[in-house]
Structures are given as structure tokens and as C-alpha cells.
Motif scaffolding. Structure first.
Motif, PDB file in Angstrom:
ATOM      1  N   PRO A 256       0.360  -0.947   0.073  1.00 22.24           N
ATOM      2  CA  PRO A 256      -0.202   0.492   0.032  1.00 22.24           C
ATOM      3  C   PRO A 256       1.133   1.260  -0.051  1.00 22.24           C
ATOM      4  CG  PRO A 256       0.010  -0.901   2.416  1.00 22.24           C
ATOM      5  CD  PRO A 256       0.974  -2.004   1.313  1.00 22.24           C
ATOM      6  N   SER A 257       1.994   0.845   0.267  1.00 22.63           N
ATOM      7  CA  SER A 257       2.853   2.432   0.039  1.00 22.63           C
ATOM      8  C   SER A 257       3.395   2.260  -1.528  1.00 22.63           C
ATOM      9  CB  SER A 257       4.327   1.987   1.550  1.00 22.63           C
ATOM     10  OG  SER A 257       4.765   0.869   1.184  1.00 22.63           O
ATOM     11  N   SER A 258       3.559   2.026  -2.152  1.00 23.53           N
ATOM     12  CA  SER A 258       3.900   1.945  -3.116  1.00 23.53           C
ATOM     13  C   SER A 258       2.784   3.518  -3.914  1.00 23.53           C
ATOM     14  CB  SER A 258       3.483   0.704  -3.822  1.00 23.53           C
ATOM     15  OG  SER A 258       4.075   0.481  -4.948  1.00 23.53           O
ATOM     16  N   SER A 259       4.063   3.804  -4.442  1.00 22.89           N
ATOM     17  CA  SER A 259       3.411   4.583  -5.411  1.00 22.89           C
ATOM     18  C   SER A 259       3.239   4.495  -7.042  1.00 22.89           C
ATOM     19  CB  SER A 259       4.118   6.278  -5.027  1.00 22.89           C
ATOM     20  OG  SER A 259       4.644   5.551  -6.078  1.00 22.89           O
ATOM     21  N   SER A 260       3.550   3.522  -6.941  1.00 27.36           N
ATOM     22  CA  SER A 260       3.839   2.940  -8.342  1.00 27.36           C
ATOM     23  C   SER A 260       3.047   1.686  -8.703  1.00 27.36           C
ATOM     24  CB  SER A 260       4.669   3.226  -9.501  1.00 27.36           C
ATOM     25  OG  SER A 260       6.017   2.709  -8.145  1.00 27.36           O
ATOM     26  N   SER A 261       3.058   1.104  -9.972  1.00 29.93           N
ATOM     27  CA  SER A 261       2.798  -0.180 -10.331  1.00 29.93           C
ATOM     28  C   SER A 261       3.837  -1.073 -10.433  1.00 29.93           C
ATOM     29  CB  SER A 261       1.511  -0.441 -10.906  1.00 29.93           C
ATOM     30  OG  SER A 261       1.519   0.024 -12.093  1.00 29.93           O
ATOM     31  N   LEU A 262       3.833  -2.421 -10.745  1.00 32.37           N
ATOM     32  CA  LEU A 262       4.449  -2.879 -11.238  1.00 32.37           C
ATOM     33  C   LEU A 262       5.413  -2.580 -12.781  1.00 32.37           C
ATOM     34  CD1 LEU A 262       3.802  -6.844 -10.699  1.00 32.37           C
ATOM     35  CD2 LEU A 262       5.457  -5.917  -9.822  1.00 32.37           C
ATOM     36  N   SER A 263       6.636  -2.124 -13.010  1.00 34.81           N
ATOM     37  CA  SER A 263       6.907  -2.120 -14.582  1.00 34.81           C
ATOM     38  C   SER A 263       6.922  -2.908 -15.568  1.00 34.81           C
ATOM     39  CB  SER A 263       8.442  -1.579 -14.023  1.00 34.81           C
ATOM     40  OG  SER A 263       8.976  -2.747 -13.837  1.00 34.81           O
ATOM     41  N   PRO A 264       6.767  -2.327 -16.671  1.00 34.40           N
ATOM     42  CA  PRO A 264       6.876  -3.117 -17.888  1.00 34.40           C
ATOM     43  C   PRO A 264       6.926  -3.704 -17.854  1.00 34.40           C
ATOM     44  CG  PRO A 264       6.614  -0.850 -18.592  1.00 34.40           C
ATOM     45  CD  PRO A 264       6.269  -0.964 -17.140  1.00 34.40           C
ATOM     46  N   ALA A 265       8.829  -4.173 -17.825  1.00 34.74           N
ATOM     47  CA  ALA A 265       9.834  -5.295 -17.662  1.00 34.74           C
ATOM     48  C   ALA A 265       9.757  -5.848 -16.996  1.00 34.74           C
ATOM     49  CB  ALA A 265      11.336  -3.937 -17.643  1.00 34.74           C
ATOM     50  N   ALA A 266       9.190  -5.476 -15.477  1.00 37.65           N
ATOM     51  CA  ALA A 266       8.571  -6.391 -14.579  1.00 37.65           C
ATOM     52  C   ALA A 266       7.383  -7.577 -15.140  1.00 37.65           C
ATOM     53  CB  ALA A 266       8.244  -6.008 -13.295  1.00 37.65           C
ATOM     54  N   LEU A 267       6.155  -6.700 -15.150  1.00 45.04           N
ATOM     55  CA  LEU A 267       5.559  -7.735 -15.828  1.00 45.04           C
ATOM     56  C   LEU A 267       5.502  -8.433 -17.297  1.00 45.04           C
ATOM     57  CD1 LEU A 267       2.619  -4.007 -17.034  1.00 45.04           C
ATOM     58  CD2 LEU A 267       2.756  -6.408 -15.307  1.00 45.04           C
ATOM     59  N   ASP A 268       6.331  -8.310 -18.281  1.00 39.00           N
ATOM     60  CA  ASP A 268       6.691  -8.787 -19.347  1.00 39.00           C
ATOM     61  C   ASP A 268       7.743 -10.148 -18.068  1.00 39.00           C
ATOM     62  OD1 ASP A 268       6.481  -7.648 -21.262  1.00 39.00           O
ATOM     63  OD2 ASP A 268       8.107  -6.557 -22.193  1.00 39.00           O
ATOM     64  N   VAL A 269       8.755  -9.810 -17.117  1.00 40.97           N
ATOM     65  CA  VAL A 269       8.953 -11.062 -16.760  1.00 40.97           C
ATOM     66  C   VAL A 269       7.846 -11.602 -16.666  1.00 40.97           C
ATOM     67  CG1 VAL A 269      10.986 -11.861 -14.800  1.00 40.97           C
ATOM     68  CG2 VAL A 269      10.924  -9.527 -16.169  1.00 40.97           C
ATOM     69  N   ILE A 270       7.398 -11.569 -15.470  1.00 36.02           N
ATOM     70  CA  ILE A 270       6.218 -12.361 -15.106  1.00 36.02           C
ATOM     71  C   ILE A 270       5.405 -12.958 -15.415  1.00 36.02           C
ATOM     72  CG2 ILE A 270       3.663 -11.471 -13.375  1.00 36.02           C
ATOM     73  CD1 ILE A 270       5.691  -9.476 -11.924  1.00 36.02           C
TER      74      ILE A 270
ATOM     75  N   GLY B 285       6.195 -14.272 -18.628  1.00 33.69           N
ATOM     76  CA  GLY B 285       6.767 -14.921 -19.586  1.00 33.69           C
ATOM     77  C   GLY B 285       7.241 -16.404 -18.379  1.00 33.69           C
ATOM     78  N   MET B 286       6.796 -15.985 -17.153  1.00 32.69           N
ATOM     79  CA  MET B 286       6.922 -17.526 -15.880  1.00 32.69           C
ATOM     80  C   MET B 286       5.956 -17.684 -15.402  1.00 32.69           C
ATOM     81  SD  MET B 286       9.796 -15.481 -13.048  1.00 32.69           S
ATOM     82  CE  MET B 286      10.024 -16.778 -12.591  1.00 32.69           C
ATOM     83  N   LEU B 287       5.253 -17.250 -16.065  1.00 35.98           N
ATOM     84  CA  LEU B 287       3.216 -17.737 -15.822  1.00 35.98           C
ATOM     85  C   LEU B 287       2.580 -17.680 -16.278  1.00 35.98           C
ATOM     86  CD1 LEU B 287       1.806 -15.172 -13.140  1.00 35.98           C
ATOM     87  CD2 LEU B 287       2.909 -17.336 -12.850  1.00 35.98           C
ATOM     88  N   HIS B 288       3.510 -18.645 -17.615  1.00 42.13           N
ATOM     89  CA  HIS B 288       2.506 -18.874 -18.553  1.00 42.13           C
ATOM     90  C   HIS B 288       3.770 -19.835 -19.856  1.00 42.13           C
ATOM     91  CE1 HIS B 288       2.685 -16.088 -21.238  1.00 42.13           C
ATOM     92  NE2 HIS B 288       2.163 -16.020 -22.439  1.00 42.13           N
ATOM     93  N   ASP B 289       2.945 -20.837 -20.677  1.00 40.97           N
ATOM     94  CA  ASP B 289       3.635 -21.556 -21.749  1.00 40.97           C
ATOM     95  C   ASP B 289       3.473 -20.600 -23.562  1.00 40.97           C
ATOM     96  OD1 ASP B 289       5.223 -22.809 -23.866  1.00 40.97           O
ATOM     97  OD2 ASP B 289       3.734 -24.246 -24.083  1.00 40.97           O
ATOM     98  N   LYS B 290       4.064 -19.445 -23.785  1.00 42.89           N
ATOM     99  CA  LYS B 290       3.809 -18.862 -24.733  1.00 42.89           C
ATOM    100  C   LYS B 290       3.548 -18.901 -26.135  1.00 42.89           C
ATOM    101  CE  LYS B 290       7.317 -16.622 -24.391  1.00 42.89           C
ATOM    102  NZ  LYS B 290       8.753 -16.021 -24.914  1.00 42.89           N
ATOM    103  N   MET B 291       4.074 -20.442 -26.375  1.00 44.51           N
ATOM    104  CA  MET B 291       3.463 -21.128 -27.628  1.00 44.51           C
ATOM    105  C   MET B 291       2.087 -22.130 -27.645  1.00 44.51           C
ATOM    106  SD  MET B 291       5.400 -24.498 -29.415  1.00 44.51           S
ATOM    107  CE  MET B 291       5.085 -25.605 -31.301  1.00 44.51           C
ATOM    108  N   THR B 292       1.447 -22.439 -26.249  1.00 46.54           N
ATOM    109  CA  THR B 292       0.856 -23.339 -26.121  1.00 46.54           C
ATOM    110  C   THR B 292      -0.845 -22.678 -25.263  1.00 46.54           C
ATOM    111  OG1 THR B 292       0.755 -24.520 -24.339  1.00 46.54           O
ATOM    112  CG2 THR B 292       0.526 -25.354 -26.367  1.00 46.54           C
ATOM    113  N   GLU B 293      -0.924 -21.217 -24.481  1.00 44.72           N
ATOM    114  CA  GLU B 293      -1.263 -20.586 -24.807  1.00 44.72           C
ATOM    115  C   GLU B 293      -0.992 -18.831 -24.886  1.00 44.72           C
ATOM    116  OE1 GLU B 293      -1.162 -22.598 -19.572  1.00 44.72           O
ATOM    117  OE2 GLU B 293       0.021 -21.356 -20.198  1.00 44.72           O
ATOM    118  N   GLN B 294      -2.178 -17.892 -24.178  1.00 42.18           N
ATOM    119  CA  GLN B 294      -1.998 -16.651 -24.710  1.00 42.18           C
ATOM    120  C   GLN B 294      -3.173 -16.298 -23.024  1.00 42.18           C
ATOM    121  OE1 GLN B 294      -5.877 -16.973 -27.538  1.00 42.18           O
ATOM    122  NE2 GLN B 294      -6.366 -15.423 -26.356  1.00 42.18           N
ATOM    123  N   GLU B 295      -3.080 -14.652 -23.443  1.00 40.74           N
ATOM    124  CA  GLU B 295      -3.031 -13.608 -22.469  1.00 40.74           C
ATOM    125  C   GLU B 295      -4.214 -13.781 -22.477  1.00 40.74           C
ATOM    126  OE1 GLU B 295      -2.328 -10.006 -19.520  1.00 40.74           O
ATOM    127  OE2 GLU B 295      -1.341 -10.381 -21.469  1.00 40.74           O
TER     128      GLU B 295
END
Length: 417
Positions: A131-145, A147-157
Motif C-alpha cells: 500500500p505504500s507503493s506509489s506506482s505499479s509494476l514496471s513494464p519490464a517486470a510485467l514481461d518477466v512475470i 513469461g514465467m506464468l505461461h507457456d507462450k507456445m500453447t497459451e495466451q493472455e
């Protein structure tokens, strides 16, 4: 007109999920993003496609199937547990029906829910930020997350709850490859654009096949089929092909060298060798559980039976390189198929998983012999991803089948000649 309804069910996030995300972000220099993630909550979404509306009785049966056994009230129609905050969702690609959907639709059909013709499960991740955070996750962090949470070949967001399984993809018309007019150049062009993997021998062979013997142009479908059917994965060209080393053709292929260790004219302990399924060595009589009836279900009894130990190996190099988890899953499945197809049907007992990969480059664990300049193809998984995800996939399939992985080895080595 088909309609998709959504059932949501909260799930328990894996204990290692949050630490793994934080560790990866920190390793990549995104420690500020890692520090603001307080927790990750998860839920499943069942996307149910209906060809006609469900009555109250059918709705009750469907909800009985989808609800958690010990938490029947945890299933919610069109109401996610995550109404606010940052949530991302991943599910199967629209272009094909997943194995989960095929099984789910079959179960629904057996329960007289004929209106359901597709049922896909997606995963939703809700991030609770400081709650003390004034900003959301950065675009670079979102890309990393992501990429770790799904298989790009068989899945999509899934950016929003899906309303249709229509991918919008348009089927291309079948094209002919003008070999009769342009010769090998025409085959080279489609080989390049479609990534068929033909080498010089393949290009010469198929050009001669269609131009001189068949006297017609092949279609792009035929070329794609030849690229898959005649791949090393399917045909083992390297094992069965001629070996020419330093300009000298060797007298034996790799397969012949392997088979030479078991000559047919000498007595040996082999029952089955070099067949499509498992190999077997001579066993012995032992006490084993045997069915009392073979035509229907019935009790088993302990009796004497001669059992031959068997072994089968399944190489899944390329599938594991493209998508490590499902690639290793299907590798385990293929091996189990080989076992079940041996003789009149053999019994799977346990599995062994082995991995030989390139430089691992484990974050925070530099090794002097692993060159940081060694670049692996961007369209394939890294050696470290293969070690982790392929191991998880091999165990996952065996666990579902009831076969444990009890042994194995791993080797990592990278060198460019």
C-alpha cells in the motif's frame, strides 16, 4: 449461436510461486518491483461454451462437476473473487481445443450435458502490492512475470473474460510449389519461408521425386508433411544414415553399431530387442498378482507367473526445447505407451529422467567455464528452463498415471566448434 459462461473457483497458490517471482525479478535487476509484491492469489476460471441454455437440473449437474469437493460454495458464476487490483489471466490458445477440454466435454456428455461443446480452464493471478507503493509494476517486470506464468507456445493472455473461442484466424488456401517450372529454387523458397528444415540432400531428393518420378508439382501441405514426417525426431536419420567423417564413409551406421552388440547367431538373454516398443530380457518365475477373470472386472489372486524385465527409452529433444513442460510430459506418455504395447501388455513400474543441456548460467552462480557470450536461440527454451520445466513435466505426467520417477542424471556442457 454459442455462448460462453464463466465459473470462478479460488485455488491455493503454490508455496514457491511468490519466492520464485521475487528471485527472478531481483536477479534481473528489478528488485524494486520484487519488493512491492506482498502476495499472489490465484483462482481458476472455467470457460463453458454452450450451444443452448442450461435448465436448472443441468446447471446443478455442471456446478457439481466444477465445484471443489470440500468447498461447494466456492464456485461462483460470472463473479471473480478479484474485483479490484491487478490481475492477469492465462488460458489455452483459441486456435485449438486443449486436452483438458476434450476430457471435460466427454465427462459432461456422460452426465447428459450435451449442450457443452467446449470447456477450457484458465488461470488467474491477483497481485497484492504494497500500500505504500506509489506506482505499479514496471513494464519490464510485467514481461518477466508473464513469461514465467505461461507457456507462450500453447497459451495466451486473456485481457478480458472471453466471449468467444473464435481466434479470427483465416485458413489459407492450399498452394502448389512450382517445381516443374522452377526446379529446386521453388522448393528452397518454401523451405525458407515455412521453416521446413530441408537440408541439401532433402532438397535434391524431393525435387527429383516430384519432377522426374511423379511429374507434378507438390502442394505446400505435402511439403510441410514431409518436413515433419521425415524429421530426425520421427525417422532418426542420423542414427540410421551413412556416416562420412573427414571425407571417409564409415562401414556401419550408428544403429548397426548398437545392434552389433547383440548378434543373432550367439545365445543371449534377450527376449525382445530393437523393436518399436520396449525391450525385454529373460526373467524368472515369481509370485505376482493376477486377475481371476480376463473378460470383465473381478478380483485378483496371488499366483506364480514368469515376468520379464523390460526397458524403453523415449527421446524428446526438440519438443522439450520448444516447450519443456508439455514436451517432457508427452515424452513420458510416449514411453508409457511403449510399455503398454509390449507383448500382450506390460506393467509400468517406474521411470528414469535424464537431461543433457548446454550452459546453465544459474543466476548468482557463475562458473568459469560457462561463457556469457554463448547465445542460445531466442525461439527455444534456455538450458536452465529445460532443466526445471522438463523435470516438472516428466514427473507431472507420471504422477497422473501412477508411475514415479525414481532415478536419473543431468549433464550440462556448452562448446561451439
Amino acid at each position: 449461436m454459442s455462448k460462453i459462461i464463466h465459473y470462478y473457483r479460488e485455488t491455493e497458490a503454490p508455496h514457491s510461486l511468490l519466492p520464485s517471482l521475487r528471485e527472478q525479478l531481483t536477479t534481473l535487476g528489478l528488485s524494486s518491483d520484487a519488493s512491492i509484491i506482498q502476495s499472489v492469489q490465484t483462482e481458476s476460471c472455467f470457460n463453458v461454451q454452450l450451444t443452448s441454455p442450461l435448465d436448472s437440473d443441468s446447471t446443478s449437474r455442471l456446478e457439481w462437476l466444477l465445484a471443489e469437493t470440500f468447498d461447494r460454495n466456492g464456485l461462483r458464476l460470472e463473479t471473480s473473487a478479484f474485483q479490484t487490483g491487478f490481475t492477469i489471466e492465462f488460458g489455452p490458445r483459441m486456435t485449438f481445443t486443449s486436452a483438458f477440454s476434450s476430457n471435460a466435454v466427454s465427462i459432461c456428455s456422460a452426465c447428459n450435458l450435451k449442450q457443452i461443446d467446449r470447456l477450457e480452464k484458465s488461470r488467474r493471478y491477483h497481485f497484492v502490492l504494497s500500500p505504500s507503493s506509489s506506482s505499479s509494476l514496471s513494464p519490464a517486470a510485467l514481461d518477466v512475470i508473464k513469461g514465467m506464468l505461461h507457456d507462450k507456445m500453447t497459451e495466451q493472455e486473456y485481457l478480458t473474460p472471453i466471449s468467444s473461442f473464435d481466434s479470427g484466424a483465416v485458413t489459407q488456401e492450399v498452394q502448389t510449389v512450382p517445381i516443374m517450372k522452377e526446379g529446386r529454387k521453388a522448393l528452397e523458397a518454401i523451405n525458407e519461408t515455412k521453416g521446413l528444415g530441408f537440408d541439401d540432400f532433402d532438397l535434391d531428393y524431393y525435387t527429383n521425386l516430384f519432377k522426374e518420378k511423379l511429374g507434378r508439382d507438390p502442394t505446400d501441405v505435402e511439403c510441410f508433411d514431409m518436413g515433419q514426417s521425415n524429421s530426425e525426431h520421427s525417422r532418426h536419420w542420423f542414427f540410421g544414415g551413412k556416416m562420412v567423417i573427414d571425407g571417409e564413409e564409415k562401414p556401419h551406421t550408428l544403429f548397426q553399431m548398437v545392434k552389433a552388440t547383440l548378434p543373432k547367431d550367439k545365445p543371449n538373454n534377450s527376449i525382445i530387442a530393437f523393436h518399436d516398443n520396449s525391450s525385454a530380457i529373460r526373467g524368472y518365475e515369481c509370485m505376482a498378482l493376477r486377475p481371476t477373470q480376463f473378460s470383465k472386472a473381478g478380483p485378483v489372486e496371488v499366483g506364480k507367473q514368469t515376468l520379464h524385465p523390460i526397458l524403453t527409452a523415449e527421446t524428446h529433444n526438440f519438443p522439450c526445447g520448444v516447450a519443456p513442460f508439455p514436451g517432457a510430459e508427452t515424452g513420458t506418455g510416449g514411453r508409457l505407451r511403449d510399455v503398454m504395447a509390449t507383448g500382450r501388455g506390460a506393467y509400468p513400474v517406474a521411470g528414469v529422467s535424464s537431461y543433457c543441456v548446454g550452459n546453465l548460467r544459474i543466476p548468482g552462480y557463475d562458473l568459469p567455464w560457462e561463457s556469457k557470450d554463448f547465445v542460445y536461440p531466442s525461439n527455444l527454451a534456455t538450458p536452465l528452463e529445460i532443466e526445471i520445466e522438463a523435470s516438472n513435466g516428466a514427473s507431472d505426467y507420471g504422477n497422473k498415471y501412477g508411475e514415479p520417477v525414481i532415478h536419473g542424471f543431468t549433464r550440462s556442457f556448452g562448446q561451439r566448434l
